[in-house]
Design a protein around this motif. Structure first.
Motif, short mmCIF file in Angstrom:
data_model
loop_
_atom_site.label_atom_id
_atom_site.label_comp_id
_atom_site.label_asym_id
_atom_site.label_seq_id
_atom_site.Cartn_x
_atom_site.Cartn_y
_atom_site.Cartn_z
N LEU A 34 27.14 -54.49 -34.53
CA LEU A 34 26.38 -54.53 -33.28
C LEU A 34 27.31 -54.32 -32.08
CD1 LEU A 34 23.69 -54.99 -31.81
CD2 LEU A 34 24.23 -57.45 -31.82
N SER A 35 28.45 -54.99 -32.08
CA SER A 35 29.41 -54.84 -30.99
C SER A 35 29.92 -53.41 -30.89
CB SER A 35 30.59 -55.80 -31.17
OG SER A 35 30.14 -57.13 -31.08
N GLN A 36 30.14 -52.77 -32.04
CA GLN A 36 30.60 -51.38 -32.04
C GLN A 36 29.55 -50.45 -31.43
OE1 GLN A 36 30.80 -49.23 -35.80
NE2 GLN A 36 32.78 -48.37 -35.17
N GLN A 37 28.29 -50.61 -31.84
CA GLN A 37 27.23 -49.77 -31.30
C GLN A 37 26.99 -50.06 -29.82
OE1 GLN A 37 25.70 -47.11 -32.57
NE2 GLN A 37 27.09 -47.36 -34.30
N TYR A 38 27.09 -51.32 -29.44
CA TYR A 38 26.95 -51.72 -28.05
C TYR A 38 28.05 -51.06 -27.20
CZ TYR A 38 26.86 -54.83 -23.96
OH TYR A 38 26.80 -55.34 -22.69
N ALA A 39 29.28 -51.11 -27.68
CA ALA A 39 30.40 -50.48 -26.97
C ALA A 39 30.18 -48.97 -26.86
CB ALA A 39 31.72 -50.78 -27.68
N LEU A 40 29.70 -48.36 -27.94
CA LEU A 40 29.42 -46.92 -27.91
C LEU A 40 28.37 -46.59 -26.86
CD1 LEU A 40 30.00 -44.15 -29.14
CD2 LEU A 40 28.30 -44.66 -30.89
N LYS A 41 27.32 -47.39 -26.76
CA LYS A 41 26.29 -47.17 -25.75
C LYS A 41 26.86 -47.32 -24.34
CE LYS A 41 23.20 -46.11 -28.59
NZ LYS A 41 22.86 -44.68 -28.68
N ASN A 42 27.75 -48.29 -24.14
CA ASN A 42 28.42 -48.46 -22.85
C ASN A 42 29.28 -47.25 -22.51
OD1 ASN A 42 27.61 -50.94 -21.69
ND2 ASN A 42 28.88 -52.06 -23.12
N ILE A 43 30.02 -46.76 -23.49
CA ILE A 43 30.88 -45.59 -23.29
C ILE A 43 30.03 -44.37 -22.95
CG2 ILE A 43 32.39 -43.94 -24.49
CD1 ILE A 43 33.52 -46.45 -25.99
N GLU A 44 28.95 -44.16 -23.70
CA GLU A 44 28.08 -43.02 -23.44
C GLU A 44 27.53 -43.05 -22.01
OE1 GLU A 44 25.20 -43.31 -26.59
OE2 GLU A 44 26.51 -42.29 -28.03
N ALA A 45 27.13 -44.22 -21.55
CA ALA A 45 26.61 -44.35 -20.19
C ALA A 45 27.70 -44.10 -19.15
CB ALA A 45 25.99 -45.74 -19.99
N SER A 46 28.89 -44.64 -19.38
CA SER A 46 30.00 -44.44 -18.44
C SER A 46 30.42 -42.99 -18.37
CB SER A 46 31.21 -45.30 -18.85
OG SER A 46 30.90 -46.66 -18.75
N GLU B 1 35.32 -41.96 -33.17
CA GLU B 1 36.08 -41.21 -32.17
C GLU B 1 35.09 -40.40 -31.35
OE1 GLU B 1 39.15 -37.46 -31.99
OE2 GLU B 1 39.28 -38.82 -33.69
N VAL B 2 35.17 -40.54 -30.03
CA VAL B 2 34.28 -39.84 -29.12
C VAL B 2 35.12 -38.83 -28.33
CG1 VAL B 2 32.67 -40.08 -27.19
CG2 VAL B 2 32.79 -41.86 -28.92
N VAL B 3 34.70 -37.56 -28.35
CA VAL B 3 35.38 -36.52 -27.60
C VAL B 3 34.49 -36.11 -26.44
CG1 VAL B 3 36.37 -34.19 -27.70
CG2 VAL B 3 36.49 -35.69 -29.72
N GLU C 229 19.87 -53.29 -21.74
CA GLU C 229 19.56 -51.93 -22.18
C GLU C 229 20.45 -51.51 -23.36
OE1 GLU C 229 19.79 -47.33 -20.51
OE2 GLU C 229 20.24 -48.98 -19.16
N HIS C 230 21.75 -51.74 -23.26
CA HIS C 230 22.66 -51.33 -24.33
C HIS C 230 22.49 -52.19 -25.58
CE1 HIS C 230 25.21 -49.51 -20.89
NE2 HIS C 230 24.27 -48.67 -21.32
N LEU C 231 22.16 -53.46 -25.41
CA LEU C 231 21.89 -54.33 -26.56
C LEU C 231 20.65 -53.84 -27.31
CD1 LEU C 231 22.28 -56.77 -28.37
CD2 LEU C 231 21.20 -58.18 -26.59
N LEU C 232 19.59 -53.54 -26.58
CA LEU C 232 18.36 -53.03 -27.21
C LEU C 232 18.63 -51.71 -27.94
CD1 LEU C 232 15.82 -53.82 -24.37
CD2 LEU C 232 15.88 -54.90 -26.62
N GLU C 233 19.39 -50.81 -27.31
CA GLU C 233 19.71 -49.52 -27.94
C GLU C 233 20.54 -49.72 -29.20
OE1 GLU C 233 21.67 -47.33 -24.84
OE2 GLU C 233 19.78 -46.75 -23.88
N ALA C 234 21.53 -50.61 -29.15
CA ALA C 234 22.40 -50.87 -30.30
C ALA C 234 21.60 -51.45 -31.47
CB ALA C 234 23.54 -51.80 -29.91
#
Length: 132
Positions: free
Chosen positions: A93-105, A125-127, A15-20
Motif C-alpha cells: 500500500l505504501s509503495q502504491q501510495y508513493a507512486l501515486k504521489n510521484i505521478e501527481a508531482s 522505476e519511473v522514467v 485521494e492517493h490512499l483511495l487510488e492505491a
C-alpha cells in the motif's frame, strides 16, 4: 470477540490512499460514519469501529488522526483474512501510495511519465521526461 488494532501510517492524502487501495484491488469506499467489522462480526452484521475509509469488504479501515495529520489503519488482526500478512499489505500500500504521489508531482511539474518498470524485487522505476 473482536480486538481491533490501530496501526499508525504516514499516509496523508485521501485521494492517493483511495487510488492505491483501488490499484491493489481492495474496492475502497469513502463515507462518513462507515463501520469496519471483523470477519466474525461481519457475518452477524454487527458494526464495531467508525472509520473514514473502508476496503476489502469492510474488514480494513482507515481513520484520520487529527494530531498526526495522517491516516491510521484499523483492522482486526486476529481475523485478518487477506492473502498476505498485514506488514506486507502495508508495504504494498505504501509503495502504491508513493507512486501515486510521484505521478501527481511529476504532472504538476510539467513532466510526463514515459516508462514504469517493475523489477524482480518488486521495486518500481519511473522514467519521466519534459519537453522545453
Amino acid at each position: 470477540m473482536s480486538h481491533f488494532s490501530t496501526i499508525k501510517t504516514k499516509l496523508k492524502s485521501t485521494e492517493h490512499l483511495l487510488e492505491a487501495l483501488d490499484v491493489l484491488g481492495h474496492d475502497p469506499e469513502q463515507e462518513q460514519q462507515v463501520m469496519v467489522v471483523s470477519d466474525r462480526e461481519h457475518a452477524k452484521g454487527h458494526p464495531n469501529v467508525k472509520v473514514d475509509i473502508v476496503a476489502a469488504n469492510k474488514t480494513i479501515g482507515f481513520r484520520w488522526n487529527e494530531s498526526s495529520q495522517s491516516y491510521e489503519l484499523v483492522t482486526d488482526l486476529q481475523t485478518w483474512n487477506q492473502p498476505i500478512p498485514v506488514e506486507r499489505f502495508l508495504s504494498k500500500l505504501s509503495q502504491q501510495y508513493a507512486l501515486k504521489n510521484i505521478e501527481a508531482s511529476v504532472k504538476d511539474e510539467g513532466f510526463t511519465i514515459t516508462d514504469k518498470v517493475v523489477a524482480a524485487d518488486g521495486s518500481i522505476e519511473v522514467v519521466c521526461s519534459r519537453w522545453e
